[in-house]
Design a protein around this motif. Structure first.
Motif, PDB file in Angstrom:
ATOM      1  N   ASP A  53       0.635  -1.121  -0.042  1.00  0.00           N
ATOM      2  CA  ASP A  53      -0.084   0.071   0.073  1.00  0.00           C
ATOM      3  C   ASP A  53       0.929   1.337  -0.090  1.00  0.00           C
ATOM      4  O   ASP A  53       1.926   1.366   0.632  1.00  0.00           O
ATOM      5  CB  ASP A  53      -0.860  -0.062   1.188  1.00  0.00           C
ATOM      6  CG  ASP A  53      -1.848   1.123   1.292  1.00  0.00           C
ATOM      7  OD1 ASP A  53      -1.957   1.667   0.184  1.00  0.00           O
ATOM      8  OD2 ASP A  53      -2.067   1.477   2.346  1.00  0.00           O
ATOM      9  N   LEU A  56       0.420   4.832   3.744  1.00  0.00           N
ATOM     10  CA  LEU A  56       0.640   4.144   5.041  1.00  0.00           C
ATOM     11  C   LEU A  56       0.939   5.091   6.160  1.00  0.00           C
ATOM     12  O   LEU A  56       1.598   6.145   5.644  1.00  0.00           O
ATOM     13  CB  LEU A  56       1.922   3.233   4.741  1.00  0.00           C
ATOM     14  CG  LEU A  56       1.565   1.964   4.142  1.00  0.00           C
ATOM     15  CD1 LEU A  56       2.889   1.090   3.878  1.00  0.00           C
ATOM     16  CD2 LEU A  56       0.773   0.835   4.869  1.00  0.00           C
ATOM     17  N   LYS A 105      -6.557   0.847  -6.472  1.00  0.00           N
ATOM     18  CA  LYS A 105      -7.575   0.696  -5.563  1.00  0.00           C
ATOM     19  C   LYS A 105      -9.004   1.549  -6.063  1.00  0.00           C
ATOM     20  O   LYS A 105      -8.664   2.640  -6.676  1.00  0.00           O
ATOM     21  CB  LYS A 105      -7.253   1.239  -4.161  1.00  0.00           C
ATOM     22  CG  LYS A 105      -6.443   0.486  -3.324  1.00  0.00           C
ATOM     23  CD  LYS A 105      -6.169   0.947  -1.936  1.00  0.00           C
ATOM     24  CE  LYS A 105      -5.150   0.310  -0.957  1.00  0.00           C
ATOM     25  NZ  LYS A 105      -5.067   0.850   0.249  1.00  0.00           N
TER      26      LYS A 105
HETATM   27 MN    MN Z   1      -3.504   2.629   3.271  1.00  0.00          MN
END
Ligand code: MN
Length: 130
Positions: A53, A56, A105
């Motif tokens: 990801d 973060l 995403k």
């Molecule tokens: Mn995240």
């Protein structure tokens, strides 16, 4: 041999979904909720693939990617950035930081595992029954 994927992701729902999808295809998944824990896990486990990801807490995904690439044993490990579609520039920055490729995403359950396999240079698998 079962391929092992390390997921570095702070969002619990995304961790759950990615883990579910990968395990359904027979992969073994471990997860870390932030970059520091991810670096420890990656160095200890030497996974076959790292899903990272970018957004973060504390240490962002770019910094994590650079740190992972500085570990000689992880120099060739596929690192796939998971970036928000809205975040323009994430893709280029993630590749510059050493990532192998990127997935947008929100995670698309229909294509997620096949995209991971393609970016990792692995054969395409189908979901297992049960
Ligand atoms: Mn995240």
């Amino acid at each position: 041999m079962t391929r092992r994927v390390l997921l570095i992701e702070d969002n619990e729902q995304n961790r759950y979904l990615a883990t579910f999808l990968l395990e359904r295809h027979g992969y073994r998944v471990s997860a870390a909720p932030d970059g520091a824990a991810g670096l420890v896990a990656a160095t200890a486990e030497l996974p076959d693939d790292i899903l990272l990801d970018i957004q973060l807490p504390a240490m962002d995904g770019y910094a994590v990617a650079r740190a992972l690439r500085s570990v000689p044993a992880l120099a060739q490990t596929p690192i796939i950035a998971v970036t928000s579609y809205a975040m323009v520039g994430d893709r280029e920055r993630s590749l510059e930081a050493g990532c192998t490729g990127y997935i947008e995403k929100p995670i698309d359950p229909e294509h997620f595992v096949h995209t991971v396999e393609r970016l990792s240079g692995w054969p395409r698998t189908e979901p297992q029954a049960g």
